[in-house]
Design an enzyme around this catalytic site. Structure first.
Site, mmCIF file in Angstrom:
data_model
loop_
_atom_site.group_PDB
_atom_site.id
_atom_site.type_symbol
_atom_site.label_atom_id
_atom_site.label_comp_id
_atom_site.label_asym_id
_atom_site.label_seq_id
_atom_site.Cartn_x
_atom_site.Cartn_y
_atom_site.Cartn_z
ATOM 1 N N GLU A 180 -17.689 35.506 12.647
ATOM 2 C CA GLU A 180 -17.374 36.848 12.135
ATOM 3 C C GLU A 180 -17.921 37.020 10.722
ATOM 4 O O GLU A 180 -17.903 36.076 9.927
ATOM 5 C CB GLU A 180 -15.869 37.079 12.170
ATOM 6 C CG GLU A 180 -15.345 37.142 13.619
ATOM 7 C CD GLU A 180 -13.871 37.502 13.701
ATOM 8 O OE1 GLU A 180 -13.523 38.323 14.559
ATOM 9 O OE2 GLU A 180 -13.102 36.942 12.903
ATOM 10 N N CYS A 192 -18.847 39.305 3.225
ATOM 11 C CA CYS A 192 -18.143 38.031 3.376
ATOM 12 C C CYS A 192 -18.759 37.290 4.555
ATOM 13 O O CYS A 192 -18.686 37.760 5.689
ATOM 14 C CB CYS A 192 -16.664 38.289 3.619
ATOM 15 S SG CYS A 192 -15.723 36.783 3.891
ATOM 16 N N CYS A 245 -13.485 25.767 11.768
ATOM 17 C CA CYS A 245 -13.440 25.163 10.436
ATOM 18 C C CYS A 245 -13.065 23.686 10.499
ATOM 19 O O CYS A 245 -12.280 23.269 11.349
ATOM 20 C CB CYS A 245 -12.418 25.888 9.557
ATOM 21 S SG CYS A 245 -12.492 25.316 7.851
ATOM 22 N N CYS A 301 -6.059 24.806 7.025
ATOM 23 C CA CYS A 301 -5.115 25.422 6.083
ATOM 24 C C CYS A 301 -4.102 26.248 6.883
ATOM 25 O O CYS A 301 -4.488 27.049 7.745
ATOM 26 C CB CYS A 301 -5.868 26.282 5.078
ATOM 27 S SG CYS A 301 -7.193 25.378 4.265
ATOM 28 N N CYS A 303 -4.166 30.186 7.319
ATOM 29 C CA CYS A 303 -5.448 30.789 7.687
ATOM 30 C C CYS A 303 -5.678 30.763 9.198
ATOM 31 O O CYS A 303 -5.526 29.719 9.844
ATOM 32 C CB CYS A 303 -6.575 30.008 6.994
ATOM 33 S SG CYS A 303 -8.212 30.560 7.488
ATOM 34 N N GLU A 361 -15.520 25.860 5.812
ATOM 35 C CA GLU A 361 -15.534 25.300 4.465
ATOM 36 C C GLU A 361 -16.989 25.068 4.079
ATOM 37 O O GLU A 361 -17.632 24.117 4.572
ATOM 38 C CB GLU A 361 -14.743 23.999 4.407
ATOM 39 C CG GLU A 361 -14.913 23.175 3.178
ATOM 40 C CD GLU A 361 -14.674 23.909 1.864
ATOM 41 O OE1 GLU A 361 -15.646 24.005 1.083
ATOM 42 O OE2 GLU A 361 -13.562 24.391 1.642
ATOM 43 N N SER A 383 -16.473 29.958 -2.009
ATOM 44 C CA SER A 383 -15.059 29.602 -2.048
ATOM 45 C C SER A 383 -14.831 28.277 -1.351
ATOM 46 O O SER A 383 -15.282 28.088 -0.215
ATOM 47 C CB SER A 383 -14.241 30.697 -1.366
ATOM 48 O OG SER A 383 -12.879 30.297 -1.288
ATOM 49 N N SER A 408 -9.513 27.813 -3.431
ATOM 50 C CA SER A 408 -8.275 28.147 -2.699
ATOM 51 C C SER A 408 -7.170 27.267 -3.229
ATOM 52 O O SER A 408 -7.054 26.111 -2.835
ATOM 53 C CB SER A 408 -8.472 27.852 -1.207
ATOM 54 O OG SER A 408 -9.240 28.831 -0.608
ATOM 55 N N LEU A 409 -6.356 27.761 -4.115
ATOM 56 C CA LEU A 409 -5.331 26.932 -4.782
ATOM 57 C C LEU A 409 -3.999 27.033 -4.040
ATOM 58 O O LEU A 409 -3.517 26.051 -3.457
ATOM 59 C CB LEU A 409 -5.177 27.372 -6.240
ATOM 60 C CG LEU A 409 -4.275 26.485 -7.080
ATOM 61 C CD1 LEU A 409 -4.888 25.100 -7.251
ATOM 62 C CD2 LEU A 409 -4.006 27.126 -8.452
ATOM 63 N N CYS A 455 -8.530 38.815 4.517
ATOM 64 C CA CYS A 455 -8.608 37.388 4.167
ATOM 65 C C CYS A 455 -7.698 36.554 5.061
ATOM 66 O O CYS A 455 -6.528 36.869 5.232
ATOM 67 C CB CYS A 455 -8.160 37.175 2.730
ATOM 68 S SG CYS A 455 -9.166 38.075 1.597
#
Ligand code: SF4
Length: 384
Positions: A109, A122, A129, A133, A136, A185, A216, A238-239, A358
């Site tokens: 996407e 984006c 991935c 996370c 997500c 990632e 990111s 990404s914190l 997001c």
């Protein structure tokens, strides 16, 4: 993670000799070498490069400053690849999402977010991935494979096609910024991402400046300095948590590269300064990471790092184990961070109605082996 075994297992399909070579995704040197094999002089490289990346040509016939016999020769030997649009959705707020299919049938996407003063594309770097996370949607999709450089830059080409943005002028363009915040990632597919970004950065082609490109990462510490040195693009991290205990749960990668190592890598990120701050992304999860104490700990944690903080109201997805913080909580959190001197805009969710916000991206692509196993399981069951 990127050892030989892993990288090979999730590599994009090789440019098989049986297929004619796709010129999209080659470096200038690789393009020059392929053209030289046909006896074409060096200046042809610049011409073909401009047609591919400045004018968005999708056929060699369109390359009118090349003699017809040269165009025919190119068409016999090469192709100009394009991802296929499986689905295009346009949100009520103008956000566009494309579900794109690769030559081997995988789906990714890509999202375009128009704003008054900019237009952000984006893009994805993997099918599925490597990481998981918890907040997500992509994290629930196992890694199928890395995208090739052609498939990464191909998202920019496709978006320009759809937005009618050829030739690529530097004035009045709709795609002004590119963020690697889609599926995957990027630092676990660094070689292909780096190649694609070098093509995007090239001033004679797509020509998006490095100041308008943000990569990111969830914190692949060993790759951050290399990315900064070699590509010089903006960094977003990404914190999402201010303690290792909580971040271990939300971003399992933190067990490998905990906060200390991550923030040290941020302090040392090449080119970081007050005019070039690192963006820390912080998803607002109700009663998980949104307390006043979290906000205070966040500003303490980032002390000394030129930073801005993007507060992202959590965007729900089917089966998500979290809720979005209340608006009141988000405002209180932002006030504390702002008062400490950090710009902390609250990101307005865009494209929620088309699952383009997001953390909402996911495609139906599954790892082949898993799908085959399922298929055989069903046939045996049916046969029984
Ligand atoms: S936040 Fe990024 S790294 Fe984490 S699972 Fe989602 S796509 Fe992967």
């Amino acid at each position: 993670m990127g050892g030989g075994g892993h990288a090979a297992a999730f590599a994009p399909p090789a440019r098989s000799s049986s297929n004619v070579t796709d010129l999209v995704g080659l470096t200038r040197d690789q393009l020059a070498a392929r053209l030289a094999e046909l006896g074409l002089e060096g200046f042809r490289t610049g011409q073909v490069w401009q047609w591919l990346y400045h004018r968005g040509a999708t056929s060699f016939d369109a390359m009118t400053n090349l003699a017809k016999p040269v165009r025919r020769m190119l068409a016999d030997c090469f192709q100009i690849g394009r991802l296929t649009v499986s689905r295009e959705q346009i949100s009520a707020d103008g956000t566009r999402k494309w579900l794109l299919r690769t030559d081997d049938g995988q789906e990714i996407e890509t999202v375009f977010i128009p704003d008054e003063d900019r237009g952000t594309l984006c893009i994805s770097s993997q099918v599925g991935c490597t990481l998981t996370c918890r907040f997500c949607h992509t994290g629930t999709q196992k890694l199928v494979r890395n995208l090739s450089a052609a498939e990464i830059v191909g998202q920019v080409l496709l978006a320009r096609d759809r937005l009618g943005e050829w030739p690529a002028s530097t004035q009045n363009r709709r795609i002004t910024n590119i963020v690697l915040m889609g599926m995957g990632e990027p630092l676990y597919n660094y070689d292909n991402v780096a190649l694609a970004l070098r093509i995007v950065l090239d001033a004679e082609g797509i020509a998006v400046s490095r100041r308008r490109i943000t990569l990111s990462t969830s914190g692949v510490v060993p790759m951050m300095a290399q990315c900064g040195e070699e590509l010089g693009v903006n960094l977003a991290v990404s914190l999402h948590a201010v303690t290792d205990d909580l971040r271990n749960q939300l971003i399992p990668l933190n067990r490998k590269y905990p906060l200390d190592a991550l923030l040290t890598a941020c302090r040392l990120y090449p080119g970081v300064n007050n005019a070039r701050r690192i963006t820390f992304e912080y998803v607002m999860l109700r009663d998980v990471n949104d307390s006043v104490a979290d906000a205070r700990a966040l500003v303490t944690l980032l002390r000394g790092i030129p930073a801005k903080i993007n507060l992202i109201p959590f965007n729900p997805w089917p089966g998500a184990p979290f809720e979005r913080s209340t608006d009141r909580t988000i405002v209180k959190f932002a006030d504390i961070v702002n008062a400490a001197g950090y710009a902390s805009p609250v990101r307005t969710p865009r494209g929620e109605d088309i699952m383009a916000a997001c953390g909402q991206l996911k495609s139906a692509s599954l790892r082949v082996r898993h799908a085959l196993k399922e298929a055989t399981a069903t046939t045996t069951a049916d046969a029984a």
